[in-house]
Design an enzyme around this catalytic site. Structure first.
Site, PDB file in Angstrom:
ATOM      1  N   CYS A  12       0.836  -1.201   0.000  1.00  0.00           N
ATOM      2  CA  CYS A  12       0.000   0.000   0.000  1.00  0.00           C
ATOM      3  C   CYS A  12       0.874   1.256   0.000  1.00  0.00           C
ATOM      4  CB  CYS A  12      -0.904  -0.013   1.230  1.00  0.00           C
ATOM      5  SG  CYS A  12      -1.950   1.449   1.367  1.00  0.00           S
ATOM      6  N   CYS A  40       0.264   2.994   3.598  1.00  0.00           N
ATOM      7  CA  CYS A  40       0.599   2.395   4.898  1.00  0.00           C
ATOM      8  C   CYS A  40       1.573   1.224   4.790  1.00  0.00           C
ATOM      9  CB  CYS A  40      -0.666   1.958   5.625  1.00  0.00           C
ATOM     10  SG  CYS A  40      -1.429   0.487   4.934  1.00  0.00           S
ATOM     11  N   CYS A  62      -7.670  -0.495   0.851  1.00  0.00           N
ATOM     12  CA  CYS A  62      -6.768  -1.092   1.829  1.00  0.00           C
ATOM     13  C   CYS A  62      -7.477  -1.177   3.172  1.00  0.00           C
ATOM     14  CB  CYS A  62      -5.505  -0.237   1.943  1.00  0.00           C
ATOM     15  SG  CYS A  62      -4.426  -0.754   3.284  1.00  0.00           S
ATOM     16  N   CYS A  76      -5.736   1.295   6.043  1.00  0.00           N
ATOM     17  CA  CYS A  76      -5.749   2.763   6.028  1.00  0.00           C
ATOM     18  C   CYS A  76      -6.877   3.342   5.188  1.00  0.00           C
ATOM     19  CB  CYS A  76      -4.402   3.295   5.538  1.00  0.00           C
ATOM     20  SG  CYS A  76      -4.142   3.062   3.783  1.00  0.00           S
ATOM     21  N   CYS A 121      -8.016  -4.639 -10.474  1.00  0.00           N
ATOM     22  CA  CYS A 121      -7.480  -3.599 -11.346  1.00  0.00           C
ATOM     23  C   CYS A 121      -7.069  -2.432 -10.460  1.00  0.00           C
ATOM     24  CB  CYS A 121      -8.585  -3.205 -12.327  1.00  0.00           C
ATOM     25  SG  CYS A 121      -8.087  -2.021 -13.551  1.00  0.00           S
TER      26      CYS A 121
HETATM   27 ZN   LIG Z   1      -3.008   1.039   3.330  1.00  0.00          ZN
END
Ligand SMILES: [Zn+2]
Length: 133
Positions: free
Chosen positions: A48, A51, A97, A100, A120
Site C-alpha cells: 500500500c 501504509c 486497503c 488505512c 485492477c
Molecule cells: Zn493502506
C-alpha cells in the site's frame, strides 16, 4: 460524504504527491498505460502506497491489456475491503486497503483462472519492493 477528518487529509497531503492524494484518498483513477507498474514484470511484492501493508504479489500479476496493474488475487484477502461503487453510472466493486482505507482500484469478474477475478489497481496506490534473494 467523506468519513476522513481534515487532520488525516493534511497528513496524507504531506506524505503523498498531489496525484497520489487524488487517487488514494479521493478515489481518483490514473490514465491507463500511464502508471509505473502496468507492464512491470519485476518479481516481488506490491504494498500500500499509504501504509506499506503487503497487498499483491507479482506472482498473481498478469497482463489484462487494460493499462493498469492487474492481479487475479490479493496476497491476503482480509487485507482488501470490497465496497459497492455506483459512481459514474456504473455498478462496480471498489477495493480499498483494510488498514488505512486507501482507494486501490476495482475488482471485476472477468479475470483469468484460478479465481476469475481481475483486481485492477492504480500504480499510484502501490509501492513495489523487489524480492531479495
Ligand atoms: Zn493502506
Amino acid at each position: 460524504m467523506s468519513d476522513h477528518s481534515k487532520n488525516d487529509d493534511a497528513q496524507w497531503r504531506e506524505k503523498l504527491s498531489p496525484e497520489e492524494f487524488r487517487i488514494c484518498r479521493e478515489k481518483g483513477t490514473e490514465p491507463p498505460f500511464s502508471g509505473e507498474f502496468w507492464d512491470s514484470k519485476s518479481v516481488g511484492q506490491y504494498t500500500c502506497k499509504c501504509c506499506d501493508k503487503p497487498l499483491f504479489s507479482s506472482a498473481s500479476k498478469y497482463d489484462s491489456g487494460s493499462g493498469w496493474p492487474s492481479f487475479y488475487q490479493p496476497l491476503h484477502s482480509e487485507q482488501i475491503i470490497e465496497q459497492r461503487d455506483i459512481a459514474h453510472g456504473m455498478i462496480r466493486t471498489e477495493i480499498l486497503c483494510q488498514s488505512c482505507g486507501s482507494h486501490l482500484g476495482h475488482v471485476f469478474p472477468d479475470g483469468p483462472d484460478p479465481t476469475g477475478l481481475r483486481y485492477c489497481v492504480n500504480s499510484a496506490s502501490l509501492n513495489f519492493s523487489e524480492e531479495t534473494k
